[in-house]
Design an enzyme around this catalytic site. Structure first.
Site, mmCIF file in Angstrom:
data_model
loop_
_atom_site.group_PDB
_atom_site.id
_atom_site.type_symbol
_atom_site.label_atom_id
_atom_site.label_comp_id
_atom_site.label_asym_id
_atom_site.label_seq_id
_atom_site.Cartn_x
_atom_site.Cartn_y
_atom_site.Cartn_z
ATOM 1 N N LYS A 1 38.062 51.376 61.955
ATOM 2 C CA LYS A 1 39.257 51.889 62.649
ATOM 3 C C LYS A 1 39.558 53.330 62.231
ATOM 4 O O LYS A 1 39.821 54.192 63.072
ATOM 5 C CB LYS A 1 40.424 50.962 62.283
ATOM 6 C CG LYS A 1 41.791 51.388 62.693
ATOM 7 C CD LYS A 1 42.784 50.260 62.489
ATOM 8 C CE LYS A 1 43.278 50.111 61.071
ATOM 9 N NZ LYS A 1 44.195 51.159 60.609
ATOM 10 N N PHE B 1 29.372 52.456 46.093
ATOM 11 C CA PHE B 1 29.235 52.523 47.559
ATOM 12 C C PHE B 1 27.861 53.009 47.986
ATOM 13 O O PHE B 1 27.711 53.753 48.952
ATOM 14 C CB PHE B 1 30.367 53.341 48.179
ATOM 15 C CG PHE B 1 31.590 52.481 48.361
ATOM 16 C CD1 PHE B 1 32.237 51.938 47.267
ATOM 17 C CD2 PHE B 1 32.055 52.153 49.623
ATOM 18 C CE1 PHE B 1 33.329 51.098 47.407
ATOM 19 C CE2 PHE B 1 33.151 51.318 49.786
ATOM 20 C CZ PHE B 1 33.789 50.797 48.669
ATOM 21 N N LEU B 2 26.856 52.580 47.232
ATOM 22 C CA LEU B 2 25.469 52.892 47.596
ATOM 23 C C LEU B 2 24.667 51.604 47.736
ATOM 24 O O LEU B 2 23.480 51.583 47.437
ATOM 25 C CB LEU B 2 24.829 53.806 46.540
ATOM 26 C CG LEU B 2 25.247 55.278 46.582
ATOM 27 C CD1 LEU B 2 24.578 56.062 45.447
ATOM 28 C CD2 LEU B 2 24.896 55.926 47.933
ATOM 29 N N HIS B 3 25.324 50.522 48.159
ATOM 30 C CA HIS B 3 24.581 49.287 48.408
ATOM 31 C C HIS B 3 24.219 49.229 49.880
ATOM 32 O O HIS B 3 25.101 49.167 50.740
ATOM 33 C CB HIS B 3 25.414 48.054 48.052
ATOM 34 C CG HIS B 3 25.746 47.982 46.598
ATOM 35 N ND1 HIS B 3 24.804 47.720 45.638
ATOM 36 C CD2 HIS B 3 26.908 48.179 45.955
ATOM 37 C CE1 HIS B 3 25.375 47.761 44.452
ATOM 38 N NE2 HIS B 3 26.656 48.045 44.616
ATOM 39 N N CYS C 1 39.515 48.648 57.788
ATOM 40 C CA CYS C 1 39.796 50.075 57.590
ATOM 41 C C CYS C 1 38.701 51.017 58.076
ATOM 42 O O CYS C 1 38.953 51.877 58.920
ATOM 43 C CB CYS C 1 40.047 50.359 56.118
ATOM 44 S SG CYS C 1 41.608 49.711 55.552
ATOM 45 N N ARG D 1 41.314 47.884 48.137
ATOM 46 C CA ARG D 1 40.198 47.140 48.723
ATOM 47 C C ARG D 1 40.577 45.678 48.800
ATOM 48 O O ARG D 1 41.095 45.121 47.833
ATOM 49 C CB ARG D 1 38.940 47.256 47.861
ATOM 50 C CG ARG D 1 38.220 48.567 47.943
ATOM 51 C CD ARG D 1 37.272 48.687 46.795
ATOM 52 N NE ARG D 1 37.992 48.487 45.537
ATOM 53 C CZ ARG D 1 37.422 48.206 44.372
ATOM 54 N NH1 ARG D 1 36.115 48.066 44.280
ATOM 55 N NH2 ARG D 1 38.138 48.051 43.266
ATOM 56 N N GLY E 1 32.073 46.944 57.725
ATOM 57 C CA GLY E 1 33.042 46.359 58.664
ATOM 58 C C GLY E 1 34.408 46.407 58.028
ATOM 59 O O GLY E 1 34.675 47.262 57.188
ATOM 60 N N ASP F 1 59.895 41.274 57.600
ATOM 61 C CA ASP F 1 58.970 41.103 58.716
ATOM 62 C C ASP F 1 59.696 40.351 59.829
ATOM 63 O O ASP F 1 60.470 39.430 59.561
ATOM 64 C CB ASP F 1 57.735 40.300 58.250
ATOM 65 C CG ASP F 1 56.531 40.538 59.137
ATOM 66 O OD1 ASP F 1 55.528 41.053 58.634
ATOM 67 O OD2 ASP F 1 56.613 40.202 60.349
ATOM 68 N N GLU G 1 47.597 54.105 50.998
ATOM 69 C CA GLU G 1 47.059 53.092 50.079
ATOM 70 C C GLU G 1 45.539 53.167 50.096
ATOM 71 O O GLU G 1 44.944 53.529 51.100
ATOM 72 C CB GLU G 1 47.570 51.701 50.470
ATOM 73 C CG GLU G 1 47.280 51.273 51.907
ATOM 74 C CD GLU G 1 45.894 50.717 52.117
ATOM 75 O OE1 GLU G 1 45.275 50.302 51.123
ATOM 76 O OE2 GLU G 1 45.428 50.710 53.274
HETATM 77 C C1 UDX Z 1 38.266 50.033 52.198
HETATM 78 C C2 UDX Z 1 38.457 51.104 51.121
HETATM 79 O O1 UDX Z 1 37.565 50.859 50.024
HETATM 80 C C3 UDX Z 1 39.876 51.157 50.655
HETATM 81 O O2 UDX Z 1 40.062 52.199 49.722
HETATM 82 C C4 UDX Z 1 40.780 51.372 51.876
HETATM 83 O O3 UDX Z 1 42.123 51.406 51.524
HETATM 84 C C5 UDX Z 1 40.536 50.299 52.917
HETATM 85 O O4 UDX Z 1 39.150 50.263 53.256
HETATM 86 P P1 UDX Z 1 37.913 47.391 52.273
HETATM 87 O O5 UDX Z 1 37.775 47.545 53.750
HETATM 88 O O6 UDX Z 1 38.783 46.293 51.758
HETATM 89 O O7 UDX Z 1 38.464 48.758 51.614
HETATM 90 O O8 UDX Z 1 36.485 47.100 51.666
HETATM 91 P P2 UDX Z 1 35.312 47.890 50.920
HETATM 92 O O9 UDX Z 1 35.028 47.185 49.656
HETATM 93 O O10 UDX Z 1 35.580 49.324 50.835
HETATM 94 O O11 UDX Z 1 34.099 47.600 51.921
HETATM 95 C C6 UDX Z 1 34.096 48.044 53.269
HETATM 96 C C7 UDX Z 1 32.811 47.697 53.948
HETATM 97 O O12 UDX Z 1 31.738 48.462 53.441
HETATM 98 C C8 UDX Z 1 32.384 46.239 53.813
HETATM 99 O O13 UDX Z 1 31.859 45.800 55.040
HETATM 100 C C9 UDX Z 1 31.303 46.288 52.748
HETATM 101 O O14 UDX Z 1 30.376 45.239 52.861
HETATM 102 C C10 UDX Z 1 30.658 47.629 53.062
HETATM 103 N N1 UDX Z 1 29.976 48.229 51.907
HETATM 104 C C11 UDX Z 1 30.702 48.665 50.835
HETATM 105 C C12 UDX Z 1 28.587 48.375 51.917
HETATM 106 O O15 UDX Z 1 27.913 47.978 52.883
HETATM 107 N N2 UDX Z 1 27.983 48.979 50.852
HETATM 108 C C13 UDX Z 1 28.669 49.439 49.781
HETATM 109 O O16 UDX Z 1 28.038 49.971 48.865
HETATM 110 C C14 UDX Z 1 30.080 49.264 49.761
#
Ligand code: UDX
Length: 433
Positions: A266, A252-254, A263, A154, A260, A30, A151
């Site tokens: 963007k 991912f159904l919460h 990832c 999470r 936010g 870096d 990648e």
């Molecule tokens: C995500 C992807 O999961 C990962 O594979 C990728 O490489 C990068 O982006 P990350 O951003 O670290 O990872 O978090 P993640 O756990 O996926 O959550 C993303 C956002 O979704 C968070 O704001 C989280 O609160 C929200 N979320 C996730 C929900 O609101 N409900 C859900 O059921 C799951």
């Protein structure tokens, strides 16, 4: 194998440390000298559970090195990974590839012998072709192959995600490069993680498609939550009821305040731009982006509703500011929309987050406290924005005694309505009509 990892951000550092833990010899490079100095001393610039111990062990055992200058490591490397940032370009949402191309130029001058150049950074389809063109231009004599290897880590669970991935995607048609990549990931054979070999463009697209799909899935359940509130249904039971269908899946159904992080916001935006530029717009993802942005903005109104519109002059306690738990990352966190809007409505906001220290600069006008009970003290409403474990089992009697009005607005549904209401609270969750 010998690996050079360009970029010690989130992805580079986690990937580098994990490859070293697999037994490879890794140098993380870096340009930021102070960051490299800190890393050499074992100081980790980000909060990621387990990373500090992993880095420390691999440095001690002589497999992980840090450097500001990559020439030597790149020269001897079997694989050079590009893991630099690809922020959203200001104004148009396209991924900014300046750092990726600069890294490619630099690597080109340094490679020696057959070298696999791998993009780990999330890059738009076609970037691999461009990197190949740069390498060929700078080093017409060079022996290299350019591979896409996205990648899927999470934050907060990155080490486990790296070591026990659902799959590893490797985009290249070059057989020598395939062999090098298979050797790098060989330790994963033990837990039978599939290595999926695809073309390079396909691999680049898989990353965006995965993130867009997950963002869409979250947005779907968020809209269902709104519908549940109107129709008198319970979104958590709807999520369970549909999630048990294997074709849908329960993850991912919460429902929550909107996604936010570094990832989803963007990458969905970049995919929308790529698709519309290619003349093949993806309207589902376009709508997802819009619905999610509007949702984050609407959350302050939800808090105000729960307070019967009486926000001005009231004290609101906020629990959790990061975009999700187990990270210190504040990027695109829903709190960045919700808190300023509440202040704008005339509330006095006091807040606590275990790791989101950056919030102090990003959220002016907030009174930062040292713990959840300090936040409850004197509050007219307590709003849970991020579901840190330590907020899941609060001493509710103590919280109630501290609060001026016992109102909890739980934007992550971590409490059960009947239970918390029986303790004398007024409670508002998400999608529990
Ligand atoms: C995500 C992807 O999961 C990962 O594979 C990728 O490489 C990068 O982006 P990350 O951003 O670290 O990872 O978090 P993640 O756990 O996926 O959550 C993303 C956002 O979704 C968070 O704001 C989280 O609160 C929200 N979320 C996730 C929900 O609101 N409900 C859900 O059921 C799951």
């Amino acid at each position: 194998m010998r690996v050079a990892m360009i970029g010690t951000g989130y992805v580079g550092l986690v990937s580098g440390a994990c490859f070293a833990d697999f037994g490879h010899v890794v140098t993380c490079i870096d340009k930021d000298a102070s960051k490299i100095e800190r890393l050499k001393k074992g100081e980790i610039p980000i909060f990621e559970p387990g990373l500090e111990g992993l880095v420390e062990r691999n440095v001690r055992e002589g497999r992980l090195f840090f450097a500001t200058e990559g020439a030597e490591a790149v020269k001897t490397a079997d694989a050079v990974f590009i893991a630099v940032g690809t922020p959203s370009r200001r104004g148009d949402g396209h991924a900014d590839l300046t750092y990726v191309y600069a890294a490619a130029e630099e690597i080109a001058g340094q490679i020696d012998g057959f070298t696999v150049v791998v993009t780990k950074s999330t890059v738009p389809v076609g970037t691999g072709d461009e990197i190949e063109a740069i390498l060929k231009r700078v080093r017409p004599d060079g022996d290299f192959a350019v591979v896409s290897n996205p990648e899927f880590l999470r934050e907060g669970a990155a080490i486990n995600d790296f070591k026990r991935p659902d799959r590893v995607v490797i985009g290249t048609d070059d057989e020598r490069a395939q062999r090098v990549m298979a050797e790098l990931y060989r330790p994963l054979n033990l837990n039978e993680s599939p290595l999926l070999f695809t073309g390079r463009r396909t691999s680049e697209l898989i990353k965006y498609a995965a993130n867009a799909f997950l963002a869409m899935k979250i947005t779907f359940i968020n809209e269902m939550a709104d519908l549940c509130e109107t129709l008198g249904a319970d979104v958590q039971q709807v999520a369970r009821g549909i999630g048990l269908d294997n074709r849908i899946g329960s993850k991912f159904l919460h429902a929550g305040p909107g996604y936010g992080g570094s990832c989803f916001p963007k990458d969905t935006l970049a995919l929308v731009r790529t698709a519309s530029d290619a003349g093949s717009p993806i309207r589902l993802v376009e709508t997802t982006v819009q619905v999610n942005a509007a949702r984050k903005k609407a959350m302050a109104g939800k808090v105000a509703d729960a307070m019967a519109g009486q926000v001005k002059g009231k004290r609101i306690g906020i629990l959790g500011l990061t975009f999700k738990p187990n990270t210190d990352d504040m990027r695109d966190a829903p709190s960045l929309d919700i808190v300023p809007a509440l202040i704008e409505m005339g509330a006095q906001v006091q807040a606590f987050d275990p790791e989101g220290h950056e919030a102090r600069q990003m959220l002016p006008g907030v009174d930062f406290k040292d713990g959840p009970y300090e936040v409850a003290d004197g509050a007219d409403a307590l709003v849970i924005i991020t579901e840190w474990d330590q907020f899941r089992a609060l001493d509710l009697d103590r919280v109630k005694r501290l609060m001026r009005t016992p109102l909890v607005v739980d934007l992550r549904n971590i409490y059960r309505p009947a239970e918390i209401e029986s303790r004398g609270f007024q409670y508002r969750g998400i999608g529990r009509g």
